[in-house]
Design a protein around this motif. Sequence first.
Motif, mmCIF file in Angstrom:
data_model
loop_
_atom_site.group_PDB
_atom_site.id
_atom_site.type_symbol
_atom_site.label_atom_id
_atom_site.label_comp_id
_atom_site.label_asym_id
_atom_site.label_seq_id
_atom_site.Cartn_x
_atom_site.Cartn_y
_atom_site.Cartn_z
ATOM 1 N N THR A 4 54.593 46.141 45.286
ATOM 2 C CA THR A 4 54.187 46.149 43.884
ATOM 3 C C THR A 4 53.093 45.115 43.685
ATOM 4 O O THR A 4 53.196 43.994 44.173
ATOM 5 N N LEU A 5 52.050 45.514 42.963
ATOM 6 C CA LEU A 5 50.966 44.607 42.607
ATOM 7 C C LEU A 5 51.088 44.272 41.122
ATOM 8 O O LEU A 5 51.203 45.178 40.301
ATOM 9 N N THR A 6 51.050 43.002 40.806
ATOM 10 C CA THR A 6 51.009 42.556 39.419
ATOM 11 C C THR A 6 49.643 41.927 39.209
ATOM 12 O O THR A 6 49.335 40.878 39.794
ATOM 13 N N VAL A 7 48.811 42.580 38.423
ATOM 14 C CA VAL A 7 47.427 42.157 38.223
ATOM 15 C C VAL A 7 47.392 40.785 37.553
ATOM 16 O O VAL A 7 48.063 40.553 36.546
ATOM 17 N N THR A 8 46.597 39.890 38.142
ATOM 18 C CA THR A 8 46.405 38.557 37.579
ATOM 19 C C THR A 8 44.987 38.357 37.061
ATOM 20 O O THR A 8 44.763 37.507 36.206
ATOM 21 N N ALA A 17 45.729 40.305 42.401
ATOM 22 C CA ALA A 17 47.111 40.551 42.013
ATOM 23 C C ALA A 17 48.081 39.765 42.882
ATOM 24 O O ALA A 17 47.731 39.342 43.986
ATOM 25 N N VAL A 18 49.283 39.608 42.369
ATOM 26 C CA VAL A 18 50.392 39.101 43.157
ATOM 27 C C VAL A 18 51.004 40.316 43.837
ATOM 28 O O VAL A 18 51.169 41.366 43.212
ATOM 29 N N PHE A 19 51.310 40.187 45.127
ATOM 30 C CA PHE A 19 51.870 41.298 45.892
ATOM 31 C C PHE A 19 53.324 41.005 46.232
ATOM 32 O O PHE A 19 53.637 39.977 46.813
ATOM 33 N N TYR A 28 53.555 47.239 58.348
ATOM 34 C CA TYR A 28 52.117 47.190 58.106
ATOM 35 C C TYR A 28 51.586 45.765 57.980
ATOM 36 O O TYR A 28 50.383 45.548 58.025
ATOM 37 N N ARG A 29 52.471 44.800 57.804
ATOM 38 C CA ARG A 29 52.025 43.414 57.587
ATOM 39 C C ARG A 29 51.104 42.917 58.701
ATOM 40 O O ARG A 29 50.070 42.302 58.403
ATOM 41 N N PRO A 30 51.399 43.166 59.998
ATOM 42 C CA PRO A 30 50.479 42.678 61.042
ATOM 43 C C PRO A 30 49.046 43.202 60.881
ATOM 44 O O PRO A 30 48.086 42.474 61.136
ATOM 45 N N LEU A 31 48.896 44.416 60.433
ATOM 46 C CA LEU A 31 47.572 45.001 60.213
ATOM 47 C C LEU A 31 46.827 44.235 59.118
ATOM 48 O O LEU A 31 45.661 43.873 59.278
ATOM 49 N N PHE A 32 47.509 43.957 58.014
ATOM 50 C CA PHE A 32 46.883 43.243 56.909
ATOM 51 C C PHE A 32 46.680 41.762 57.242
ATOM 52 O O PHE A 32 45.700 41.159 56.799
ATOM 53 N N ASP A 33 47.587 41.171 58.028
ATOM 54 C CA ASP A 33 47.397 39.784 58.469
ATOM 55 C C ASP A 33 46.151 39.675 59.336
ATOM 56 O O ASP A 33 45.360 38.733 59.196
ATOM 57 N N ASN A 86 51.418 36.701 49.677
ATOM 58 C CA ASN A 86 51.856 37.380 48.454
ATOM 59 C C ASN A 86 50.704 37.566 47.467
ATOM 60 O O ASN A 86 50.921 37.785 46.282
ATOM 61 N N GLN A 87 49.471 37.493 47.970
ATOM 62 C CA GLN A 87 48.288 37.725 47.141
ATOM 63 C C GLN A 87 47.576 38.977 47.632
ATOM 64 O O GLN A 87 47.538 39.251 48.826
ATOM 65 N N ALA A 88 47.016 39.722 46.694
ATOM 66 C CA ALA A 88 46.307 40.944 47.056
ATOM 67 C C ALA A 88 45.064 41.085 46.194
ATOM 68 O O ALA A 88 44.959 40.494 45.120
ATOM 69 N N GLY A 89 44.153 41.876 46.679
ATOM 70 C CA GLY A 89 42.966 42.228 45.928
ATOM 71 C C GLY A 89 42.605 43.665 46.260
ATOM 72 O O GLY A 89 42.866 44.133 47.365
ATOM 73 N N PHE A 90 42.083 44.364 45.296
ATOM 74 C CA PHE A 90 41.606 45.721 45.587
ATOM 75 C C PHE A 90 40.360 46.005 44.776
ATOM 76 O O PHE A 90 40.092 45.390 43.751
ATOM 77 N N ARG A 91 39.590 46.949 45.323
ATOM 78 C CA ARG A 91 38.358 47.381 44.680
ATOM 79 C C ARG A 91 38.211 48.874 44.895
ATOM 80 O O ARG A 91 38.210 49.345 46.039
ATOM 81 N N PRO A 92 38.108 49.632 43.813
ATOM 82 C CA PRO A 92 37.848 51.065 43.972
ATOM 83 C C PRO A 92 36.524 51.283 44.699
ATOM 84 O O PRO A 92 35.545 50.598 44.425
#
Length: 100
Positions: A4-8, A17-19, A28-33, A86-92
Amino acid sequence: MLGTLTVTEAGTFAVQAVFEATTAFAAYRPLFDEDAALAAQVADDPDPALLSRAEALLERILALGLMLRSARGTGYRDFLLSIEGNQAGFRPLTPEEEPL
């Protein structure tokens, strides 16, 4: 569902966002790490070999076919996603895309 992403913060080009990961995200965590580590390296050293590794990793993440979906059911299919702890970012990738 991987988390779940909570937009900050919603900026012009990206959303922060907080992830909160679900147990399904563990696979999937190793891929994102690795993605986060490469992003930090590329920021300090634009070596073509590093850029190539980062691009290949991005392709692997995009190939997962992830979707971002809001509680209302809207969201995106075509986006860049970074997760670091626990932090995330996304861009369309296509801002003109109508949310799901």
